[in-house]
Scaffold this motif. Structure first.
Motif, PDB file in Angstrom:
ATOM      1  N   PRO A 291      18.922  52.220   5.060  1.00 29.78           N
ATOM      2  CA  PRO A 291      18.239  52.439   6.350  1.00 29.78           C
ATOM      3  C   PRO A 291      18.039  53.925   6.625  1.00 29.78           C
ATOM      4  O   PRO A 291      18.928  54.746   6.419  1.00 29.78           O
ATOM      5  N   LEU A 292      16.839  54.259   7.098  1.00 35.22           N
ATOM      6  CA  LEU A 292      16.483  55.649   7.370  1.00 35.22           C
ATOM      7  C   LEU A 292      16.200  55.850   8.848  1.00 35.22           C
ATOM      8  O   LEU A 292      15.667  54.956   9.511  1.00 35.22           O
ATOM      9  N   THR A 293      16.564  57.017   9.341  1.00 31.97           N
ATOM     10  CA  THR A 293      16.135  57.393  10.685  1.00 31.97           C
ATOM     11  C   THR A 293      14.702  57.920  10.589  1.00 31.97           C
ATOM     12  O   THR A 293      14.199  58.211   9.494  1.00 31.97           O
TER      13      THR A 293
ATOM     14  N   GLN B  60      14.702  61.341   8.964  1.00 29.84           N
ATOM     15  CA  GLN B  60      14.912  61.293   7.522  1.00 29.84           C
ATOM     16  C   GLN B  60      13.650  60.837   6.807  1.00 29.84           C
ATOM     17  O   GLN B  60      13.320  61.353   5.733  1.00 29.84           O
ATOM     18  N   LEU B  61      12.947  59.879   7.398  1.00 26.91           N
ATOM     19  CA  LEU B  61      11.708  59.398   6.786  1.00 26.91           C
ATOM     20  C   LEU B  61      10.663  60.500   6.767  1.00 26.91           C
ATOM     21  O   LEU B  61       9.980  60.707   5.755  1.00 26.91           O
TER      22      LEU B  61
ATOM     23  N   ILE C 178       5.747  54.007  -1.276  1.00 26.30           N
ATOM     24  CA  ILE C 178       5.550  53.130  -0.131  1.00 26.30           C
ATOM     25  C   ILE C 178       6.004  53.776   1.164  1.00 26.30           C
ATOM     26  O   ILE C 178       5.430  53.545   2.233  1.00 26.30           O
ATOM     27  N   TYR C 179       7.037  54.649   1.094  1.00 23.69           N
ATOM     28  CA  TYR C 179       7.546  55.230   2.330  1.00 23.69           C
ATOM     29  C   TYR C 179       6.579  56.235   2.953  1.00 23.69           C
ATOM     30  O   TYR C 179       6.759  56.642   4.102  1.00 23.69           O
TER      31      TYR C 179
ATOM     32  N   ILE D 145      13.799  50.613  10.201  1.00 23.29           N
ATOM     33  CA  ILE D 145      13.936  52.011  10.615  1.00 23.29           C
ATOM     34  C   ILE D 145      15.035  52.114  11.673  1.00 23.29           C
ATOM     35  O   ILE D 145      15.180  51.238  12.524  1.00 23.29           O
ATOM     36  N   VAL D 146      15.831  53.181  11.603  1.00 19.61           N
ATOM     37  CA  VAL D 146      16.929  53.377  12.543  1.00 19.61           C
ATOM     38  C   VAL D 146      16.466  54.310  13.644  1.00 19.61           C
ATOM     39  O   VAL D 146      16.015  55.430  13.374  1.00 19.61           O
ATOM     40  N   LYS D 147      16.574  53.861  14.893  1.00 15.60           N
ATOM     41  CA  LYS D 147      16.166  54.667  16.037  1.00 15.60           C
ATOM     42  C   LYS D 147      17.120  55.842  16.205  1.00 15.60           C
ATOM     43  O   LYS D 147      18.336  55.688  16.139  1.00 15.60           O
TER      44      LYS D 147
END
Length: 242
Positions: free
Chosen positions: A52-54, A57-58, A128-129, A137-139
């Motif tokens: 999982p990414l914030t 981070q993305l 894809i990202y 996605i992490v808020k």
């Protein structure tokens, strides 16, 4: 012809679902790539990140890819065109994305920007990202106004009125800022003015992404010129409904 639904895993370890019309395979034993071009699919690819990414981070991961990709293979002007096309496609402006690809003579044999070719046959792969947000996605939990890096500077510099074009409404708005404001601070001001979360905004000027820590004066925005504000439409809708 019927469509097919499949689950794919890419080299980054992420998984995504794709519902697309069946199309000829472009690679495999005994298959010679034809480089046939197909129209860009008018849909957002849904995928899940193994880790999982914030949102921050993305964005950093995307910036790192676009900054380093031209150094390995392919032509820089093609990478620039692909980046612009991905931004347009993520904003659901598929007509603009297709026009950018056509103008650069880029073909997409599978209808997705994950696999592209220029007119010389060079292959370009966009991860894809870079195309859409993952479904997991992490808020960010640092609050709407908490980042210290966005605090007001002691010397704000000269007052500047920016002309911003919002992809979410296709309208232009004016925003009063200061020359020493960072883009991150400007996003917060636009958030207060237009109720668009700062984390959902990406600012572009003259085709270049403006980083959150860049000051307005460093962007060299000419008076009367437009700054494109790409709003992550899908993520913004989710946030508005929460």
């Amino acid at each position: 012809m019927g469509g097919c639904i499949s689950v794919n895993r890419n080299t980054e370890g992420e998984t995504f679902d794709a519902s697309t019309p069946s199309r000829p395979a472009t690679t495999g034993p005994g298959i010679v790539p034809t480089r046939k071009n197909y129209p860009l699919c008018h849909e957002t690819i849904r995928w899940k990140s193994d880790v999982p990414l914030t949102e921050g981070q993305l964005r950093s991961k995307r910036d790192e890819f676009w900054d380093t990709a031209p150094a390995f293979e392919g032509r820089k002007e093609i990478w620039d065109a692909l980046r612009a096309a991905t931004v347009a496609a993520e904003a659901l402006d598929f007509a603009l994305a297709q026009a950018i690809l056509d103008g650069a003579n880029v073909s997409v044999p599978n209808g997705y920007l994950t696999e592209c070719y220029d007119e010389l046959g060079t292959q370009y792969k966009v991860p894809i990202y870079c195309l859409s947000y993952p479904i997991n996605i992490v808020k960010e939990d640092n609050g709407r106004d908490s980042p210290a890096e966005y605090s007001e500077p002691v010397d704000g510099g000269a007052e500047v009125v920016l002309k911003l074009r919002l992809s979410s409404t296709c309208t232009d708005v004016k925003l009063s800022v200061y020359s020493k404001d960072t883009i991150g601070q400007c996003k917060k001001k636009l958030q207060s003015q237009e109720d668009i979360d700062a984390c959902c905004q990406r600012w572009f000027y003259s085709g270049k992404l403006l980083g959150d820590k860049m000051q307005v004066e460093e962007a060299h925005i000419q008076p009367g010129y437009v700054v494109q504000v790409i709003v992550n439409a899908e993520h913004y809708r989710h946030g508005a409904n929460s």
